[in-house]
Design an enzyme around this catalytic site. Structure first.
Site, mmCIF file in Angstrom:
data_model
loop_
_atom_site.group_PDB
_atom_site.id
_atom_site.type_symbol
_atom_site.label_atom_id
_atom_site.label_comp_id
_atom_site.label_asym_id
_atom_site.label_seq_id
_atom_site.Cartn_x
_atom_site.Cartn_y
_atom_site.Cartn_z
ATOM 1 C CG HIS A 1 -3.448 3.179 2.280
ATOM 2 N ND1 HIS A 1 -3.917 2.828 1.042
ATOM 3 C CD2 HIS A 1 -3.493 2.049 3.042
ATOM 4 C CE1 HIS A 1 -4.226 1.540 1.043
ATOM 5 N NE2 HIS A 1 -3.978 1.052 2.239
ATOM 6 C CB CYS B 1 -0.927 0.006 1.213
ATOM 7 S SG CYS B 1 -1.984 -1.440 1.266
ATOM 8 C CG ASN C 1 -6.934 -1.006 1.027
ATOM 9 O OD1 ASN C 1 -6.123 -0.705 0.154
ATOM 10 N ND2 ASN C 1 -6.575 -1.372 2.245
HETATM 11 O O1 UT7 Z 1 -4.060 -1.483 3.443
HETATM 12 C C1 UT7 Z 1 -3.872 -2.260 4.565
HETATM 13 C C2 UT7 Z 1 -4.691 -3.474 4.336
HETATM 14 N N1 UT7 Z 1 -5.526 -3.984 5.346
HETATM 15 C C3 UT7 Z 1 -6.260 -3.290 6.253
HETATM 16 O O2 UT7 Z 1 -6.251 -2.114 6.398
HETATM 17 C C4 UT7 Z 1 -7.169 -4.152 7.074
HETATM 18 C C5 UT7 Z 1 -7.302 -3.726 8.499
HETATM 19 N N2 UT7 Z 1 -8.325 -4.529 9.153
HETATM 20 C C6 UT7 Z 1 -9.640 -4.319 8.965
HETATM 21 O O3 UT7 Z 1 -10.029 -3.413 8.226
HETATM 22 C C7 UT7 Z 1 -10.608 -5.161 9.736
HETATM 23 O O4 UT7 Z 1 -9.890 -6.040 10.572
HETATM 24 C C8 UT7 Z 1 -11.574 -5.986 8.829
HETATM 25 C C9 UT7 Z 1 -12.560 -5.050 8.143
HETATM 26 C C10 UT7 Z 1 -10.828 -6.780 7.792
HETATM 27 C C11 UT7 Z 1 -12.383 -6.933 9.685
HETATM 28 O O5 UT7 Z 1 -13.090 -6.209 10.690
HETATM 29 P P1 UT7 Z 1 -13.002 -6.651 12.210
HETATM 30 O O6 UT7 Z 1 -13.856 -5.718 12.964
HETATM 31 O O7 UT7 Z 1 -11.549 -6.733 12.610
HETATM 32 O O8 UT7 Z 1 -13.668 -8.067 12.176
HETATM 33 P P2 UT7 Z 1 -13.086 -9.477 12.672
HETATM 34 O O9 UT7 Z 1 -12.098 -10.014 11.673
HETATM 35 O O10 UT7 Z 1 -12.645 -9.364 14.104
HETATM 36 O O11 UT7 Z 1 -14.368 -10.358 12.660
HETATM 37 C C12 UT7 Z 1 -15.443 -10.118 13.565
HETATM 38 C C13 UT7 Z 1 -16.571 -11.063 13.177
HETATM 39 C C14 UT7 Z 1 -16.126 -12.516 13.023
HETATM 40 O O12 UT7 Z 1 -17.167 -13.342 13.433
HETATM 41 P P3 UT7 Z 1 -17.145 -14.010 14.892
HETATM 42 O O13 UT7 Z 1 -15.909 -14.859 14.924
HETATM 43 O O14 UT7 Z 1 -17.115 -12.876 15.857
HETATM 44 O O15 UT7 Z 1 -18.412 -14.799 14.908
HETATM 45 C C15 UT7 Z 1 -15.950 -12.683 11.540
HETATM 46 O O16 UT7 Z 1 -16.134 -13.994 11.098
HETATM 47 O O17 UT7 Z 1 -17.090 -10.673 11.894
HETATM 48 C C16 UT7 Z 1 -17.055 -11.793 11.016
HETATM 49 N N3 UT7 Z 1 -16.841 -11.306 9.672
HETATM 50 C C17 UT7 Z 1 -17.827 -10.924 8.861
HETATM 51 N N4 UT7 Z 1 -19.166 -10.905 9.045
HETATM 52 C C18 UT7 Z 1 -19.895 -10.452 8.013
HETATM 53 C C19 UT7 Z 1 -15.643 -11.128 9.024
HETATM 54 N N5 UT7 Z 1 -15.856 -10.650 7.787
HETATM 55 C C20 UT7 Z 1 -17.208 -10.522 7.676
HETATM 56 C C21 UT7 Z 1 -18.043 -10.066 6.634
HETATM 57 N N6 UT7 Z 1 -19.383 -10.046 6.861
HETATM 58 N N7 UT7 Z 1 -17.560 -9.639 5.457
#
Ligand code: UT7
Length: 336
Positions: free
Chosen positions: A263, A122, A293
């Site tokens: 970014h 990125c 992104n």
């Molecule tokens: O350029 C740099 C590149 N990357 C980034 O900037 C990414 C930085 N990270 C993020 O933006 C966030 O971590 C994400 C958007 C990717 C994920 O959000 P989060 O709030 O960290 O969610 P999580 O991974 O902790 O997941 C929470 C829950 C999980 O379910 P359980 O285990 O609590 O039942 C996931 O399975 O949300 C679930 N989940 C979803 N639910 C619906 C994960 N993705 C999804 C989805 N829709 N798309």
């Protein structure tokens, strides 16, 4: 590159910008049809409503990089033959050889340009901008094109809901030109990396490179694997640190800059840094809702949209900031 220029400190101007996104849109409603997710979850956790996606049967990273470059050349009134160097920040070039930079140089007739790709995820656009600026400032080149371009859709496993919903395809380009006034150009730049954290965001091509602790990860080889929580923690901390460092080292305050071009990773990451540093929302451009992104494409795309909207005020400094895979981070502060 050239040997006929006087070496020594030169000024550098961004004399034109360009960007490109594909026509194809992938909306949150499309994702809700493809997998177990909702528009509400995606919007609330990321700020994204839709992303632009290439038709990979006929297009790729170089399609976007070339378009952004052609638009920047047109905006700056520079001919392809005038370019001394083309740098493309990307992690999604169609081929490792040739580089995207060499390929598009050939396509547009930039026959006097050196050309190479740079891999900083990125941070690809900002690393390219900082390096390109330094080369022009040192008098080694007069006119340089720096491009950030990524076809993220070519490395996404669309069965994985926690990674796929974040990313889109885009490219942005800036044309740098040497100037007689050495006080204009990049007045401060910082680039950093912490390779010990690489496993938070990586694209493995063979099993041997997958860390044991991630071996149960179902995402396919050749696709982006991401520990969202770990990247989130890194990004929130690093974004704030990089901004604080850039303000402290230049003695500028948020009121002094026309824009902080950052970014587009996740709206919560952007808002967190903006709130902690008390930066007015009008000074941090956000387009993540429409493009997601786009990795190396994002900062160049924002810079072009801001420039064309007249938001980069002549005579006022502006700041660019990015962070991403590697792990990498970068800032660049410009006096116009
Ligand atoms: O350029 C740099 C590149 N990357 C980034 O900037 C990414 C930085 N990270 C993020 O933006 C966030 O971590 C994400 C958007 C990717 C994920 O959000 P989060 O709030 O960290 O969610 P999580 O991974 O902790 O997941 C929470 C829950 C999980 O379910 P359980 O285990 O609590 O039942 C996931 O399975 O949300 C679930 N989940 C979803 N639910 C619906 C994960 N993705 C999804 C989805 N829709 N798309």
């Amino acid at each position: 590159m050239r040997n006929d220029l006087p070496s020594g400190a030169r000024g550098v101007r961004i004399i034109g910008t360009g960007s490109a996104v594909p026509e194809g849109r992938l909306t949150n409603a499309d994702f809700a049809r493809m997998m177990d997710t909702t528009d509400e979850w995606i919007k609330q956790r990321t700020g994204i409503s839709e992303r632009r996606i290439l038709d990979l049967r006929t297009q790729g990273c170089s399609t976007l990089a070339r378009l952004a470059l052609e638009r920047a050349l047109e905006a700056s009134g520079v001919k392809a033959e005038e370019l001394d160097l083309i740098i493309v920040g990307t992690v999604t070039g169609e081929m490792t050889c040739p580089s995207v930079a060499a390929r598009i140089a050939g396509e547009i007739g930039a026959k006097n340009a050196a050309a190479f790709d740079l891999g900083a995820a990125c941070c690809g656009f900002l690393y390219s901008l900082n390096i390109g600026e330094s080369i022009v400032r040192a008098g080694r080149a007069r006119t340089v094109a720096v491009i950030g371009a990524d076809a993220m859709s070519s490395i996404i496993d669309y069965t994985d809901r926690s990674v796929s919903i974040l990313f889109g395809d885009a490219a942005g380009c800036a044309i740098l030109r040497s100037d007689d006034d050495p006080s204009v150009g990049c007045i401060y730049q910082h680039m950093g990396a912490d390779g010990s954290g690489w496993h938070a965001l990586y694209i493995p091509r063979r099993e041997a490179d997958v860390p044991v602790e991630d071996s149960a990860n179902p995402i396919r080889l050749g696709c982006l694997r991401m520990n969202g929580k770990e990247v989130f923690r890194f990004a929130v901390t690093k974004f704030k640190e990089v901004l604080e460092d850039a303000f402290a080292k230049t003695g500028l305050t948020p009121d002094d800059v026309s824009q902080v071009v950052c970014h587009q990773s996740n709206i919560r990451i952007i808002d967190s840094a903006r709130e902690k540093l008390n930066i007015d929302p009008s000074k941090i451009f956000v387009n993540i809702d429409y493009y997601g992104n786009s990795s190396a494409g994002s900062v160049g795309l924002c810079l072009d949209q801001l420039s064309r909207a007249g938001k980069i005020t002549p005579g006022k400094p502006f700041m660019l900031v990015a962070f991403g895979g590697g792990l990498t981070w970068a800032s660049s502060v410009w006096k116009t």
